[in-house]
Design a protein around this motif. Structure first.
Motif, mmCIF file in Angstrom:
data_model
loop_
_atom_site.group_PDB
_atom_site.id
_atom_site.type_symbol
_atom_site.label_atom_id
_atom_site.label_comp_id
_atom_site.label_asym_id
_atom_site.label_seq_id
_atom_site.Cartn_x
_atom_site.Cartn_y
_atom_site.Cartn_z
ATOM 1 N N ALA A 175 5.648 -6.766 3.732
ATOM 2 C CA ALA A 175 7.013 -6.510 4.063
ATOM 3 C C ALA A 175 7.211 -4.973 4.100
ATOM 4 C CB ALA A 175 7.973 -6.966 3.056
ATOM 5 N N GLY A 181 -5.530 7.159 9.215
ATOM 6 C CA GLY A 181 -5.942 5.679 9.365
ATOM 7 C C GLY A 181 -6.420 5.375 8.145
ATOM 8 N N VAL A 200 -0.126 5.746 0.306
ATOM 9 C CA VAL A 200 -1.100 6.911 0.575
ATOM 10 C C VAL A 200 -0.450 8.052 0.166
ATOM 11 C CG1 VAL A 200 -2.609 8.038 2.222
ATOM 12 C CG2 VAL A 200 -2.582 5.512 2.276
ATOM 13 N N TYR A 242 0.810 -1.144 0.143
ATOM 14 C CA TYR A 242 -0.104 -0.125 -0.009
ATOM 15 C C TYR A 242 0.890 1.162 -0.180
ATOM 16 C CZ TYR A 242 0.882 -1.413 4.679
ATOM 17 O OH TYR A 242 1.645 -1.988 5.884
ATOM 18 N N LYS A 290 -1.597 -3.144 13.037
ATOM 19 C CA LYS A 290 -3.140 -2.829 13.663
ATOM 20 C C LYS A 290 -4.078 -3.554 12.941
ATOM 21 C CE LYS A 290 -2.656 1.707 12.725
ATOM 22 N NZ LYS A 290 -3.182 3.051 12.607
ATOM 23 N N ASN A 327 10.713 2.174 8.438
ATOM 24 C CA ASN A 327 9.429 2.476 7.915
ATOM 25 C C ASN A 327 8.291 2.217 9.037
ATOM 26 O OD1 ASN A 327 7.267 3.450 6.573
ATOM 27 N ND2 ASN A 327 7.325 2.442 4.770
ATOM 28 N N SER A 338 4.524 1.917 8.223
ATOM 29 C CA SER A 338 3.983 0.649 7.392
ATOM 30 C C SER A 338 3.801 -0.414 8.407
ATOM 31 C CB SER A 338 5.113 0.615 6.166
ATOM 32 O OG SER A 338 4.353 -0.563 5.641
ATOM 33 N N LYS A 370 3.415 -0.372 11.427
ATOM 34 C CA LYS A 370 2.145 -0.080 12.615
ATOM 35 C C LYS A 370 0.990 -0.484 11.804
ATOM 36 C CE LYS A 370 1.380 1.967 16.518
ATOM 37 N NZ LYS A 370 0.941 3.134 16.700
ATOM 38 N N GLY A 413 -1.444 9.512 8.212
ATOM 39 C CA GLY A 413 -2.004 9.569 9.692
ATOM 40 C C GLY A 413 -3.357 9.843 10.048
ATOM 41 N N ALA A 423 -4.688 3.841 5.247
ATOM 42 C CA ALA A 423 -4.040 2.783 5.058
ATOM 43 C C ALA A 423 -4.444 1.405 5.688
ATOM 44 C CB ALA A 423 -2.390 3.038 5.001
ATOM 45 N N THR A 424 -4.698 1.910 7.234
ATOM 46 C CA THR A 424 -5.232 0.894 7.982
ATOM 47 C C THR A 424 -6.707 0.459 7.664
ATOM 48 O OG1 THR A 424 -4.095 1.609 9.704
ATOM 49 C CG2 THR A 424 -5.628 0.194 10.248
HETATM 50 C C1 LIG Z 1 2.919 3.663 5.014
HETATM 51 C C2 LIG Z 1 1.672 4.445 4.885
HETATM 52 C C3 LIG Z 1 0.978 3.696 3.872
HETATM 53 C C4 LIG Z 1 0.839 4.760 6.114
HETATM 54 O O1 LIG Z 1 -0.562 5.292 5.705
HETATM 55 P P1 LIG Z 1 -1.268 6.048 6.581
HETATM 56 O O2 LIG Z 1 -2.610 6.153 5.875
HETATM 57 O O3 LIG Z 1 -0.420 7.243 7.102
HETATM 58 O O4 LIG Z 1 -1.415 4.923 7.887
HETATM 59 P P2 LIG Z 1 -2.416 4.943 9.162
HETATM 60 O O5 LIG Z 1 -2.814 6.451 9.465
HETATM 61 O O6 LIG Z 1 -3.514 4.005 8.977
HETATM 62 O O7 LIG Z 1 -1.475 4.326 10.188
HETATM 63 C C5 LIG Z 1 -0.365 4.998 10.511
HETATM 64 C C6 LIG Z 1 0.152 4.610 11.951
HETATM 65 O O8 LIG Z 1 1.619 4.550 12.045
HETATM 66 C C7 LIG Z 1 1.965 5.544 12.875
HETATM 67 N N1 LIG Z 1 3.311 6.107 12.633
HETATM 68 C C8 LIG Z 1 3.389 7.006 11.618
HETATM 69 N N2 LIG Z 1 4.446 7.388 11.589
HETATM 70 C C9 LIG Z 1 5.148 6.770 12.491
HETATM 71 C C10 LIG Z 1 6.720 6.872 12.991
HETATM 72 N N3 LIG Z 1 7.726 7.703 12.527
HETATM 73 N N4 LIG Z 1 6.953 6.072 14.174
HETATM 74 C C11 LIG Z 1 5.943 5.196 14.755
HETATM 75 N N5 LIG Z 1 4.631 5.181 14.174
HETATM 76 C C12 LIG Z 1 4.403 5.961 12.891
HETATM 77 C C13 LIG Z 1 0.761 6.511 13.093
HETATM 78 O O9 LIG Z 1 0.528 7.131 14.228
HETATM 79 C C14 LIG Z 1 -0.379 5.432 12.639
HETATM 80 O O10 LIG Z 1 -0.607 4.637 14.088
HETATM 81 P P3 LIG Z 1 -1.810 4.943 14.999
HETATM 82 O O11 LIG Z 1 -3.184 5.074 14.354
HETATM 83 O O12 LIG Z 1 -1.676 4.029 16.179
HETATM 84 O O13 LIG Z 1 -1.683 6.530 15.594
HETATM 85 C C15 LIG Z 1 1.974 5.856 4.286
HETATM 86 O O14 LIG Z 1 2.898 6.477 5.191
HETATM 87 C C16 LIG Z 1 2.947 5.908 2.646
HETATM 88 O O15 LIG Z 1 2.157 5.935 1.887
HETATM 89 N N6 LIG Z 1 4.174 5.951 3.039
HETATM 90 C C17 LIG Z 1 4.965 6.082 1.603
HETATM 91 C C18 LIG Z 1 4.958 4.405 0.782
HETATM 92 C C19 LIG Z 1 5.346 3.447 1.907
HETATM 93 O O16 LIG Z 1 6.257 3.625 2.609
HETATM 94 N N7 LIG Z 1 4.244 2.278 1.597
HETATM 95 C C20 LIG Z 1 4.515 0.841 2.454
HETATM 96 C C21 LIG Z 1 5.529 0.372 1.917
HETATM 97 S S1 LIG Z 1 5.767 -1.175 2.847
#
Ligand SMILES: CC(C)(COP(=O)(O)OP(=O)(O)OC[C@H]1O[C@@H](n2cnc3c(N)ncnc32)[C@H](O)[C@@H]1OP(=O)(O)O)[C@@H](O)C(=O)NCCC(=O)NCCS
Length: 140
Positions: free
Chosen positions: A91, A66, A58, A56, A105, A96, A99, A101, A64, A68-69
């Motif tokens: 993976a 929710g 976003v 995934y 969740k 990261n 991811s 997390k 941040g 992706a979750t």
């Molecule tokens: C990874 C990614 C998909 C997450 O998307 P998102 O919609 O922000 O995710 P969510 O909001 O559902 O959940 C993220 C969780 O990580 C936590 N989080 C974010 N940054 C963090 C950090 N640096 N350290 C610890 N936790 C972190 C958030 O607090 C949240 O947890 P919570 O709900 O308990 O507060 C997004 O950051 C992204 O697209 N990143 C770039 C592409 C990528 O890395 N994809 C995954 C490849 S494996």
């Protein structure tokens, strides 16, 4: 038609299920995994091949919240119930946490740590694999 090639000494063809154990042994060598992008080490062969990888991303303005979750939870449910998968994994680079997390969740558990697994922008990165089976689904 399946591609199949013959050279002086080799037959090049797609894998067959009966190749699984030999491929596990040969591709599972640390010396092979060290310089390949998608071969895990250790290289596991599941009893069932009915599995899929979840991935995934976003858009930055929407992190941040929710999303992706929420999306991952829905897709995993479809994978188990619609596609009848036995195992879904994902993976992430250990650097990261956002991811993995998401993986935690939605109910995935850590399965493997894969040090120096991929070459990204000239640096070897550590990966963590998470996964789940159907009984671990968290219903919304
Ligand atoms: C990874 C990614 C998909 C997450 O998307 P998102 O919609 O922000 O995710 P969510 O909001 O559902 O959940 C993220 C969780 O990580 C936590 N989080 C974010 N940054 C963090 C950090 N640096 N350290 C610890 N936790 C972190 C958030 O607090 C949240 O947890 P919570 O709900 O308990 O507060 C997004 O950051 C992204 O697209 N990143 C770039 C592409 C990528 O890395 N994809 C995954 C490849 S494996």
């Amino acid at each position: 038609m399946e591609p199949r090639f013959q050279t002086n000494r080799l037959t090049l063809r797609l894998f067959e299920p009966s190749d699984a154990l030999l491929v596990q042994a040969l591709a599972g060598s640390e010396e092979v995994a060290r310089t390949t992008l998608s071969i895990p080490h250790p290289y596991r062969v599941l009893k069932s091949e009915n599995q899929a990888e979840l991935g995934y991303w976003v858009g930055r303005p929407f992190w941040g919240q929710g999303y992706a979750t929420e999306a991952a939870q829905k897709i995993v449910k479809f994978g188990f119930e619609g596609l009848r998968l036995d195992h879904i994994f994902a993976a992430a680079m250990t650097k990261n946490p956002a991811s993995y997390k998401v993986m935690q969740k939605i109910g995935m558990k850590p399965e493997d740590n894969l040090p120096k697994q991929i070459l990204k922008s000239g640096m070897y990165e550590d990966l963590v694999h998470y996964g789940m089976v159907k009984s671990e689904i968290i219903n919304d």
